[in-house]
Design an enzyme around this catalytic site. Structure first.
Site, PDB file in Angstrom:
ATOM      1  N   ASP A 173       1.897   8.899   3.973  1.00  0.00           N
ATOM      2  CA  ASP A 173       1.257   9.145   5.342  1.00  0.00           C
ATOM      3  C   ASP A 173       1.539  10.406   6.122  1.00  0.00           C
ATOM      4  OD1 ASP A 173      -0.344   7.942   7.393  1.00  0.00           O
ATOM      5  OD2 ASP A 173       1.319   7.753   8.551  1.00  0.00           O
ATOM      6  N   GLU A 220      -2.283  11.191   1.980  1.00  0.00           N
ATOM      7  CA  GLU A 220      -2.998  11.051   3.316  1.00  0.00           C
ATOM      8  C   GLU A 220      -3.190  12.337   4.095  1.00  0.00           C
ATOM      9  OE1 GLU A 220      -4.063  10.940   6.686  1.00  0.00           O
ATOM     10  OE2 GLU A 220      -1.935  10.186   6.977  1.00  0.00           O
ATOM     11  N   ASP A 273      -6.033   1.203   8.577  1.00  0.00           N
ATOM     12  CA  ASP A 273      -5.720   1.476   9.930  1.00  0.00           C
ATOM     13  C   ASP A 273      -7.101   1.769  10.710  1.00  0.00           C
ATOM     14  OD1 ASP A 273      -3.022   1.931   9.854  1.00  0.00           O
ATOM     15  OD2 ASP A 273      -3.275   3.775   9.056  1.00  0.00           O
TER      16      ASP A 273
END
Length: 399
Positions: A173, A220, A273
């Site tokens: 991430d 990401e 998310d």
């Protein structure tokens, strides 16, 4: 199992610090304190204090290690089972670690902490953008990258190496912080007042490759992405991400639009998310988004979840990832995670064991789309994949 437990413990030395930290943070006099507010002998990990604590909490430490050992065995069995059926498991790793953690407590020199108090001096976040007028203040301590470099990025190699024992690939991430990251003083209440700093860049990944060999990561790379981030991702050959929910604003050159996709990427209708596709279309998509989407996809929007699934399958992205909630056409009551929301996340469940029988029609349609858009693995045999549009055309099925 005692011998296997001893081997596990010896092969994973990080677990000793984790077990001790877990024991300490549950003590009544420490439970409501960050570790940098603990008594100095424990805060600074003085040898005698650590030795005494290990002795005092030996049973707790042994139980913690045993639980981790059993989880490790059970998870690896799941992974073997999945891999034997052609399924890869993708892990998810936040780039930062929480300050109130064994990672930071046991490796103070690797994080930007005050030398006297051990409290974080600068913390993580992202600056204001179209989605947040004050930015996002995550509050995790920042890495002291020169210290990591001086140790050959050993801590990172251990962290990623462990992740790759449990997963076939790992999604990192906020990958952009490896190129450049937003730094905010720990005293700030928002992320508005910060500055950009240079990340470790290619040197980190060269060190990881030298120590681990192939490092299969997924970057990401969402948000405001600059040229240096794209160049770093391309240099290490990591796939990036495109998300269809993000495609419909910003003009016809929006990187998330299907005609802008690139092969070395993962295409998502929406991630864990995001809202579900149905929820996004009902609650968040504005009138212009909907107008452009309908024109682009040739859709009336009545089955938006499967419009997105078909679009993701059509993408030139090497991999298409689809949330179960979208396959099931669920609204935002089934949303998996809302970033920045501390409670109420990760509670959704797919259903009882008979759910797979109930979803047989959807499974067949996914298989048909996978054939039509060349996403089935090799070694397939012919099946019927007819629809009203194809009039009985022949497709394939994997063994």
């Amino acid at each position: 199992l005692r011998g296997l437990l001893a081997e596990f413990r010896a092969a994973n030395p990080w677990i000793e610090d984790s077990a001790l930290f877990d024991a300490l943070r549950q003590q009544p006099d420490l439970a409501n304190l960050e570790w940098w507010n603990w008594p100095e002998p424990l805060r600074f990990r003085k040898a005698n204090a650590i030795k005494d604590a290990q002795k005092q909490f030996k049973q707790h430490i042994d139980e913690f290690v045993a639980i981790q050992f059993m989880f490790d065995r059970q998870w690896r069995a799941v992974k073997v089972y999945a891999n034997a059926r052609g399924i890869k498991i993708i892990g998810d790793m936040p780039i930062y670690v929480g300050g109130q953690s064994a990672d930071v407590w046991a490796n103070r020199h690797l994080f930007e902490l005050n030398e006297q108090t051990c409290a974080p001096e600068d913390v993580s976040g992202v600056p204001p953008d179209a989605f947040s007028a004050t930015g996002q203040l995550w509050g995790s301590p920042l890495y002291r990258w020169p210290a990591h470099e001086a140790e050959g990025y050993k801590w990172w190699a251990n962290r990623l190496g462990r992740a790759l024992q449990l997963n076939d690939e790992t999604r990192i991430d906020h990958f952009r912080a490896f190129a450049g990251y937003w730094s905010v003083a720990a005293t700030e209440e928002t992320a508005m007042n910060g500055h950009w700093r240079e990340g470790p860049g290619l040197g980190l990944f060269e060190a990881l490759s030298a120590q681990l060999g192939e490092v299969p990561i997924l970057a990401e790379d969402l948000g405001v992405i600059t040229t240096d981030v794209v160049q770093l991702r391309e240099r290490i050959g990591a796939p990036g991400m495109v998300v269809l929910q993000f495609a419909w604003g910003g003009g016809t050159n929006n990187v998330h639009l299907p005609h802008m996709h690139y092969q070395n990427s993962f295409c998502y209708p929406g991630t864990h998310d995001n809202e579900t596709a149905v929820g996004w279309f009902a609650d968040s998509a504005n009138a212009q988004d909907k107008k452009y989407l309908k024109a682009y996809l040739g859709s009336d929007g009545e089955d938006i979840a499967w419009d997105f699934i078909k679009c993701a399958m059509q993408s030139v992205s090497n991999t298409s990832v689809i949330m179960m909630q979208d396959i099931m056409r669920l609204d935002n009551s089934a949303r998996m995670n809302t970033p920045g929301k501390a409670a109420g996340n990760w509670a959704w469940r797919v259903g009882d064991s008979d759910i797979w029988e109930k979803l047989q029609k959807e499974a067949e349609e996914l298989k048909r789309l996978a054939y039509v858009y060349d996403r089935l693995p090799k070694g397939a045999k012919e099946i019927e994949y007819s629809t009203a549009e194809t009039n009985g055309a022949v497709g394939v099925e994997t063994d």
